[in-house]
Design a protein around this motif. Structure first.
Motif, PDB file in Angstrom:
ATOM      1  N   ASP A  71       0.806  -1.223   0.000  1.00 28.14           N
ATOM      2  CA  ASP A  71       0.000   0.000   0.000  1.00 28.14           C
ATOM      3  C   ASP A  71       0.834   1.266   0.000  1.00 28.14           C
ATOM      4  O   ASP A  71       0.321   2.341  -0.279  1.00 28.14           O
ATOM      5  CB  ASP A  71      -0.949   0.003   1.203  1.00 28.14           C
ATOM      6  N   GLY A  89      -7.664  -7.168  -0.216  1.00 33.97           N
ATOM      7  CA  GLY A  89      -8.909  -7.527  -0.892  1.00 33.97           C
ATOM      8  C   GLY A  89      -8.778  -7.488  -2.403  1.00 33.97           C
ATOM      9  O   GLY A  89      -9.249  -8.399  -3.100  1.00 33.97           O
ATOM     10  N   ASP A 113      -6.496  -2.878   4.710  1.00 32.26           N
ATOM     11  CA  ASP A 113      -7.820  -3.463   4.882  1.00 32.26           C
ATOM     12  C   ASP A 113      -7.822  -4.780   5.656  1.00 32.26           C
ATOM     13  O   ASP A 113      -8.849  -5.194   6.177  1.00 32.26           O
ATOM     14  CB  ASP A 113      -8.483  -3.680   3.527  1.00 32.26           C
ATOM     15  N   MET A 114      -6.686  -5.462   5.720  1.00 27.22           N
ATOM     16  CA  MET A 114      -6.618  -6.734   6.434  1.00 27.22           C
ATOM     17  C   MET A 114      -5.172  -7.044   6.776  1.00 27.22           C
ATOM     18  O   MET A 114      -4.255  -6.532   6.125  1.00 27.22           O
ATOM     19  CB  MET A 114      -7.234  -7.866   5.595  1.00 27.22           C
ATOM     20  N   SER A 149      -4.185  -3.251  -1.675  1.00 29.93           N
ATOM     21  CA  SER A 149      -4.939  -3.829  -0.560  1.00 29.93           C
ATOM     22  C   SER A 149      -5.007  -5.340  -0.716  1.00 29.93           C
ATOM     23  O   SER A 149      -4.896  -5.877  -1.822  1.00 29.93           O
ATOM     24  CB  SER A 149      -6.358  -3.253  -0.503  1.00 29.93           C
TER      25      SER A 149
END
Length: 237
Positions: A14, A40, A62-63, A38
């Protein structure tokens, strides 16, 4: 080996500056690549096309990168290189435990990145089919291992499928039982740093495979200062 024939590398990062550094390095050495900011986006793209190798940052917006690793190893088989700025050794160890092939710590030298990329890609190259040796089955200490399918069968008949790295490691042990094998021998001449102990973690993961279901993996013995030894009689069919 021609780098341009290596295939596609996915960069999951990112931080735009780090992503540019990685992709610029890959381009200089002739690798194709795609960038995802990300976890996702990366996982969704896999439904359409899986890469030959993914370079994965653990700190995604995001994770958690560990969660991404778990999903990858449960569904896909391609090379995984962790690129992390986390200084805690625990994160790197956990990444390897979850199935990553290697890691590189930021900031890193471009040539170190490429050396690790090349090493992982070599592991995932299909081996030439010269004879039927890949169809061999090894029996040892009540266990059975099928080289062609990477299938491991416990003494009570429970089946498990090993990862590529685990299968290569177990095969190295089985081909030379009751012999002390150095880390370099277990890596089969692949790139290895004198300070890189990832082989120790792979041996630990392999032992845990044998310990599932209440079995023992004690026949894989550590010979301190020398390497490892498989203390078992092995028969091939």
């Amino acid at each position: 080996m021609n780098d341009k024939a290596q295939g596609l590398i996915h960069v999951v990062e990112d931080d735009a500056n780090v992503a540019r550094l990685i992709t610029g390095t890959l381009e200089r050495f002739g690798y194709r690549h795609a960038v995802f900011s990300s976890g996702g986006d990366f996982l969704r793209q896999l439904r359409a096309q899986a890469p030959d190798l993914a370079i994965l940052d653990l700190g995604l917006p995001d994770m958690d990168g560990m969660e991404v690793l778990q999903q990858l190893r449960n569904r896909y088989r391609f090379g995984l290189l962790i690129a992390t700025g986390r200084v805690d050794t625990y994160d790197r160890v956990m990444g390897l435990e979850l199935g990553a092939d290697d890691y590189v710590v930021k900031p890193f030298e471009p040539r170190e990145l490429i050396a690790r990329v090349r090493s992982i890609l070599r592991r995932y190259q299909p081996e030439p089919q010269i004879d039927d040796s890949s169809l061999r089955v090894a029996a040892f200490a009540g266990w059975r291992f099928e080289c062609a399918t990477h299938r491991l069968v416990s003494p009570d008949g429970v089946e498990d499928t090993l990862s590529l790295a685990e299968s290569q490691l177990l095969t190295a042990f089985l081909e030379r039982p009751n012999q002390i094998l150095s880390r370099e021998q277990l890596l089969s001449g692949r790139d290895v740093s004198a300070l890189d102990r990832s082989i120790d973690l792979r041996v630990s993961r392999l032992r845990k495979r044998f310990e599932q279901g209440g079995h023992s993996g004690k026949f894989i013995k550590t010979v301190y200062g020398a390497g490892y030894l498989l203390a078992a009689t092995v028969s091939w069919s």
